[in-house]
Enzyme design. Structure first.
Site, PDB file in Angstrom:
ATOM      1  N   GLU A 611       0.813  -1.218   0.000  1.00 12.11           N
ATOM      2  CA  GLU A 611       0.000   0.000   0.000  1.00 12.11           C
ATOM      3  C   GLU A 611       0.843   1.262   0.000  1.00 12.11           C
ATOM      4  O   GLU A 611       0.521   2.247  -0.672  1.00 12.11           O
ATOM      5  CB  GLU A 611      -0.928  -0.012   1.219  1.00 12.11           C
ATOM      6  CG  GLU A 611      -1.836   1.201   1.346  1.00 12.11           C
ATOM      7  CD  GLU A 611      -2.878   1.285   0.232  1.00 12.11           C
ATOM      8  OE1 GLU A 611      -2.692   2.119  -0.684  1.00 12.11           O
ATOM      9  OE2 GLU A 611      -3.857   0.522   0.280  1.00 12.11           O
ATOM     10  N   GLY A 669      12.888  14.337   5.407  1.00 17.27           N
ATOM     11  CA  GLY A 669      12.585  12.926   5.199  1.00 17.27           C
ATOM     12  C   GLY A 669      11.547  12.676   4.130  1.00 17.27           C
ATOM     13  O   GLY A 669      10.961  11.589   4.063  1.00 17.27           O
ATOM     14  N   LYS A 687       5.180   4.691  -9.451  1.00 21.45           N
ATOM     15  CA  LYS A 687       3.887   4.745  -8.771  1.00 21.45           C
ATOM     16  C   LYS A 687       2.720   4.632  -9.748  1.00 21.45           C
ATOM     17  O   LYS A 687       1.774   3.876  -9.503  1.00 21.45           O
ATOM     18  CB  LYS A 687       3.792   6.041  -7.960  1.00 21.45           C
ATOM     19  CG  LYS A 687       4.713   6.075  -6.755  1.00 21.45           C
ATOM     20  CD  LYS A 687       4.668   7.417  -6.038  1.00 21.45           C
ATOM     21  CE  LYS A 687       5.598   7.414  -4.815  1.00 21.45           C
ATOM     22  NZ  LYS A 687       5.601   8.723  -4.133  1.00 21.45           N
TER      23      LYS A 687
END
Length: 819
Positions: A611, A669, A687
């Protein structure tokens, strides 16, 4: 009358024997008591080793004998400080007699089974005399009774068969009401010629049962070092529980299939006389223990009634399967008889039997060390049929174990077999053979010994641990996301156990430097210290250790960005280890591999979940799956899928250098370890590729068009050189920003899929578009489907950051627990 038997651990030393004396003295003195004892712990093995060494002509037997002698003499002085001279002389005389036998064995150079029985008998003989004297010194009217004078057997030395017609009258004549306490050596007996025989290893239980049955005792108590029979072997299953009550038949099944608390033949004599057997712990005498009885009418010793259909799970290791098969067996009577006769001639004990309904094959399970003699005997019996190809050569399978689920209440209850085999199958445990008696009290399955521990734990969890399901996590990667994930798991442990009945354990951690495994789980309060003290990191070794540990409900969690880690997935899925991947490499690799990983997960009852490959913790992939699985069709997708690029272009206005904005995103990050994967569009290409595939399209990475905005010079060299090059090309980035500002638009890196093709690239977005009001590191996905044709289904939220990514991984872990 009460008969109490104390095993080797209970009489191992003076301290333990004192506990035995306290237990016996605490009983009602008005009742006659008979105490049966084993040899001191380890003495029987020493006696047999001493005799074997002597038979080989080695003088080293003297050292072993000296150890036996010193243990008994030391015990006497510790247990009976002011021992009478006549008793000490009696013991020394017995030891001297044993020494002469050992010397004789050494001189002759061989040891017969008759001599072996004589040697082995000295353990119980000496221990019982010492314990009887200790009772006398403590003030109890105790008498020593030699079991050989009353228990009569045939002359099958090593495993003699009791002649009850001779034994029972002798027992009744020896024990009278006038004796308060009798101490009897277990294990030993004698034949018609008064030669010493033995009842087999564990025979002290049998001795006690024979005496109890002959005298119609009120109860037979077996005192040992555990608090009763357990639902599984505690050495294999840490969550094993005491069984409060068990029937005779269940006890016989459990003891036959590996439960070592009670010697299997012990049950028969007391069952015939309906005498309850009470298993108790010498070292925790207050524990209730286990009561073995008929189960028809509860005795005064029973406490809780049974609530489970299953009583226990037993296992036997070092098993081999022998299969006799061939078309020549079909419809021909006598093959089974000849097969079993061949095994019987070589004294091969058949533990397990199964036969195909076609009569084409018969499979038996035997002890592994009997395979060679069994094969030789069967081959000789069927030599003619094998020569004419009517019978195939014997099939031999080794390194196997039998797992047995036992319960008298299973009878006529549906679903037990399904639950058993379903639990094993979901955990990837292959079953080699199955057997079930018509009584439906025992369902046995043969599995590889390497999977026996896992099988016992899986079944124990399925049948006894209704409170929680144990899940073992193996984590790769301890960067920002990995650290956050560990913290989230630690914070939720109690809630997950309370609300979802899940007990999560991190059983392994690996990063680029170190790795650590623990089948009991790593302490998350100090995981960093434990990991730093681990061994050097080796991804291949980590995978092999994970497989060899073979823990139930295992999940591999990959929060790295390394290809070599993603290459482990196939191997792990084939072992029914679920994979939760934050790493996008596998799902965006060649389509055939992506498809294969999904197929392996289905085939081996595992999960392959990813996911967080798209949108960090946003429910994007799950939503596509729900749409497609419910019959909807994805027509097109528009998305901003890079939290990094969205943050960069929301922040960059030309006042701060573009390279500084990227550096800020990296520090927060939001970027991949190498920011070029984000800025070059590679990450977004992966993606949209994953989303297209989940929508049902067979698409490859190189089919996606990338309208890249980064200068080629920026995409080469090291990361440091990358930042330097961006500073050199600041005017390029500034011009892109200014062009959008002139049109009152914003720059967004957009991924598109139109049902056939996919592309990614920088676009100028006007205020009328859904993407215009997208701030910070947010992602947004617009799904246009058959059902959502006019207004798209929109998913929007934070698409980057260690915390939300870790939460998405955590959610996948919880999903993976539901097999």
């Amino acid at each position: 009358m009460e008969v109490l038997k104390f095993g080797g651990s209970s009489v191992a030393n003076a301290e333990n024997i004192k506990k035995v004396i306290v237990i016996v003295r605490s009983r009602d003195s008005n009742k006659q008591r008979i105490v049966v004892v084993s040899a001191l712990g380890g003495i029987t093995d020493l006696l047999l080793t001493c005799a074997k060494t002597a038979s080989e002509g080695s003088q080293q037997y003297i050292e072993i004998f000296n150890e036996i002698e010193s243990r008994h003499i030391a015990l006497i002085h510790e247990l009976i400080p002011n021992v009478h001279d006549h008793f000490m002389q009696k013991m020394k005389s017995t030891l001297e007699e044993l020494k002469k036998i050992m010397h004789g064995i050494c001189m002759i150079g061989e040891m017969t089974t008759k001599t072996q029985d004589r040697v082995a008998s000295y353990g119980e003989w000496m221990s019982s005399m010492i314990i009887a004297e200790a009772f006398v010194v403590s003030g109890v009217n105790a008498t020593w009774v030699d079991a050989r004078t009353m228990i009569k057997t045939d002359s099958t030395f090593g495993a003699a068969k009791v002649d009850f017609n001779l034994t029972n009258p002798k027992i009744k004549s020896i024990f009278t009401d006038s004796v308060e306490l009798s101490v009897v050596p277990g294990f030993i007996a004698s034949d018609a010629e008064s030669n010493t025989t033995t009842l087999g290893r564990g025979g002290s239980d049998y001795t006690a049962a024979i005496i109890a049955a002959a005298l119609s005792a009120d109860v037979l108590e077996i005192w040992t070092d555990v608090s009763g029979m357990m639902t599984a072997d505690p050495r294999l299953c840490l969550n094993a529980k005491i069984i409060p009550t068990v029937t005779y038949r269940e006890a016989m099944e459990l003891s036959h299939f590996g439960a070592k608390v009670i010697y299997p033949p012990t049950i028969q004599p007391v069952m015939t006389e309906n005498i309850p057997v009470w298993i108790k712990n010498t070292f925790s005498p207050e524990d209730p223990g286990t009561v073995i009885s008929s189960g028809i009418q509860p005795s005064q010793y029973e406490s809780d009634s049974k609530s489970s259909l299953i009583t226990g799970i037993s296992s036997i290791n070092k098993i081999s399967l022998i299969t006799l098969e061939g078309s020549g067996m079909i419809g021909i009577p006598g093959f089974s008889k000849r097969f079993f006769d061949a095994l019987s001639r070589e004294s091969v004990n058949v533990i397990f039997i199964t036969q195909s309904s076609s009569e084409h094959s018969i499979t038996v399970g035997i002890e592994e060390d009997k395979v060679s003699v069994a094969v030789r005997s069967v081959n000789e019996e069927f030599d003619r049929e094998m020569f004419s190809n009517r019978i195939e050569p014997l099939m031999i399978e080794k390194q196997l174990s039998i797992i047995a689920v036992v319960g008298e209440q299973m009878h006529q209850h549906t679903g037990i077999s399904g639950k058993m085999f379903g639990a094993l199958g979901r955990n990837g445990i292959n079953i080699r053979a199955i057997a079930q008696g018509s009584s439906e009290m025992n369902i046995s399955a043969v599995v590889a010994t390497s999977e026996a521990k896992k099988a016992v734990n899986v079944l124990h969890e399925a049948f006894f641990e209704t409170t929680y399901k144990q899940v073992n996590i193996f984590l790769a990667g301890t960067g920002n996301v990995g650290k956050k994930l560990i913290s989230q798991i630690q914070n939720q442990l109690d809630k997950l156990q309370q609300n979802l009945s899940l007990q999560l354990r991190v059983a392994g951690i690996i990063n680029s430097r170190k790795m650590k495994m623990s089948d009991s789980g790593i302490d998350l309060d100090q995981w960093e210290k434990i990991l730093n003290e681990g061994e050097e990191a080796d991804v291949e070794k980590f995978a092999e250790s994970m497989i060899s540990l073979n823990l139930r409900n295992s999940i591999f969690v990959d929060v790295t960005a390394h290809e070599n880690v993603s290459l482990l997935y196939e191997r792990l899925l084939q072992k029914s280890i679920s994979v939760v991947a934050c790493n996008k490499i596998a799902a965006s690799s060649a389509f055939l591999r992506y498809k294969k990983l999904k197929e392996l997960a289905t085939e081996y009852n595992a999960h392959f979940l990813f996911e967080t490959n798209v949108g960090a913790g946003l429910p994007i992939i799950g939503t596509i799956n729900d749409l497609v699985n419910s019959g909807d069709r994805i027509r097109s997708i528009e998305a901003v899928l890079s939290g990094t690029l969205n943050f960069v272009f929301n922040t960059y206005d030309g006042n701060m250098p573009f390279s500084d904005v990227v550096a800020l995103a990296k520090a927060e990050g939001y970027t991949e370890p190498d920011p070029r994967l984000d800025l070059g569009g590679t990450d977004v290409m992966r993606k949209i590729l994953i989303l297209a595939r989940e929508a049902g399209v067979s698409m490859e990475f190189d089919q996606i068009k990338n309208n890249r905005f980064m200068p080629d010079e920026c995409m080469t060299g090291t990361i440091e050189e990358f930042f330097k090059s961006m500073r050199t090309h600041e005017s390029h980035f500034s011009s892109l920003c200014q062009a959008a500002q002139k049109e009152n638009k914003k720059l967004k890196f957009v991924a598109s899929y139109d049902g056939e093709k996919a592309s990614v690239g920088l676009q100028k977005i006007g205020s009328e578009h859904d993407f215009y009001h997208l701030y910070g590191k947010d992602n947004v996905v617009l799904f246009y489907t058959d059902r959502y044709s006019d207004q798209p289904l929109v998913i929007k939220g934070a698409g980057a950051g260690a915390d939300v990514t870790a939460s998405g991984v955590f959610a996948d872990i919880i999903r993976a627990t539901k097999k």
